[in-house]
Design a protein around this motif. Structure first.
Motif, mmCIF file in Angstrom:
data_model
loop_
_atom_site.group_PDB
_atom_site.id
_atom_site.type_symbol
_atom_site.label_atom_id
_atom_site.label_comp_id
_atom_site.label_asym_id
_atom_site.label_seq_id
_atom_site.Cartn_x
_atom_site.Cartn_y
_atom_site.Cartn_z
ATOM 1 N N THR A 53 -84.313 -56.820 11.300
ATOM 2 C CA THR A 53 -84.251 -55.976 10.106
ATOM 3 C C THR A 53 -83.606 -54.633 10.459
ATOM 4 O O THR A 53 -83.628 -54.215 11.627
ATOM 5 C CB THR A 53 -85.659 -55.689 9.542
ATOM 6 N N PRO A 54 -83.064 -53.944 9.465
ATOM 7 C CA PRO A 54 -82.543 -52.602 9.725
ATOM 8 C C PRO A 54 -83.621 -51.657 10.268
ATOM 9 O O PRO A 54 -83.347 -50.838 11.141
ATOM 10 C CB PRO A 54 -82.045 -52.133 8.352
ATOM 11 N N ASP A 55 -84.844 -51.790 9.781
ATOM 12 C CA ASP A 55 -85.938 -50.936 10.261
ATOM 13 C C ASP A 55 -86.183 -51.121 11.759
ATOM 14 O O ASP A 55 -86.398 -50.143 12.480
ATOM 15 C CB ASP A 55 -87.230 -51.216 9.484
ATOM 16 N N LEU A 90 -80.430 -45.860 8.800
ATOM 17 C CA LEU A 90 -81.073 -46.937 8.052
ATOM 18 C C LEU A 90 -80.257 -47.314 6.822
ATOM 19 O O LEU A 90 -80.031 -48.500 6.562
ATOM 20 C CB LEU A 90 -82.496 -46.520 7.658
ATOM 21 N N ALA A 91 -79.789 -46.332 6.080
ATOM 22 C CA ALA A 91 -78.982 -46.612 4.887
ATOM 23 C C ALA A 91 -77.695 -47.351 5.249
ATOM 24 O O ALA A 91 -77.306 -48.307 4.560
ATOM 25 C CB ALA A 91 -78.661 -45.304 4.152
ATOM 26 N N LEU A 93 -77.142 -49.312 7.889
ATOM 27 C CA LEU A 93 -77.457 -50.685 8.292
ATOM 28 C C LEU A 93 -77.870 -51.532 7.096
ATOM 29 O O LEU A 93 -77.494 -52.704 7.002
ATOM 30 C CB LEU A 93 -78.545 -50.681 9.369
ATOM 31 N N GLN A 94 -78.631 -50.964 6.177
ATOM 32 C CA GLN A 94 -79.022 -51.702 4.974
ATOM 33 C C GLN A 94 -77.800 -52.081 4.139
ATOM 34 O O GLN A 94 -77.795 -53.119 3.476
ATOM 35 C CB GLN A 94 -79.997 -50.871 4.131
ATOM 36 N N ALA A 95 -76.755 -51.261 4.208
ATOM 37 C CA ALA A 95 -75.513 -51.543 3.478
ATOM 38 C C ALA A 95 -74.599 -52.510 4.236
ATOM 39 O O ALA A 95 -73.532 -52.859 3.755
ATOM 40 C CB ALA A 95 -74.770 -50.237 3.200
#
Length: 119
Positions: A53-55, A90-91, A93-95
Motif C-alpha cells: 500500500t502507499p501507506d 503519500l498523495a 503514490l496514491q496517484a
C-alpha cells in the motif's frame, strides 16, 4: 499495485559527479539510476522493501529518512515540514506516481531514495 522501495547510500561524486551518467547508467551496477523507472532494472540487492500500500511505502520512507536525517544539512532535514514532505509522498503514490528523492549527507556522502509503483 505494489510499491518497490529502494535506497542507495554512497559517495556524492557517484550520484552527482561528472561520471554520473556512466556510473549510474550502467544498470548492472548498484548505483542510483539516471532514469527513475530504471530502479526496477538495477540489482535486486538494492530493493529494500516491497510494500502493498502507499501507506506502507511512506512508512518505509519515514524510517529511512529518520535514520539519515542527523547526517543531512539542517535545511535538508527540516526545510520542509514533516507533514508536507510525507503527505505529498503519500498523495503522489496514491496517484500512481513514482518518487525519487536525493539528499547530500555529511562527509561527501549522498542518500538516494525511490519508491516505484508497479502494476
Amino acid at each position: 499495485m505494489a510499491f518497490h522501495c529502494y535506497c542507495w547510500h554512497g559517495d556524492t561524486a557517484t550520484a552527482q559527479g561528472p561520471k554520473r551518467d556512466s556510473l549510474c547508467g550502467d544498470l548492472s551496477m548498484a548505483t542510483p539510476p539516471v532514469l527513475t523507472r530504471d530502479w526496477l532494472k538495477k540489482p535486486q540487492s538494492m530493493l529494500q522493501r516491497k510494500a502493498s500500500t502507499p501507506d506502507e511505502a511512506v512508512s518505509w520512507l519515514e524510517e529511512v529518512f529518520d535514520q539519515h536525517a542527523p547526517k543531512m544539512a539542517h535545511s535538508q532535514a527540516t526545510g520542509i515540514n514533516r507533514q508536507d514532505r510525507f503527505g505529498s509522498a503519500l498523495a503522489d503514490l496514491q496517484a500512481g506516481n513514482d518518487l525519487s528523492w536525493g539528499f547530500p549527507l555529511a562527509g561527501s556522502k549522498y542518500l538516494a531514495l525511490a519508491v516505484i509503483v508497479v502494476g
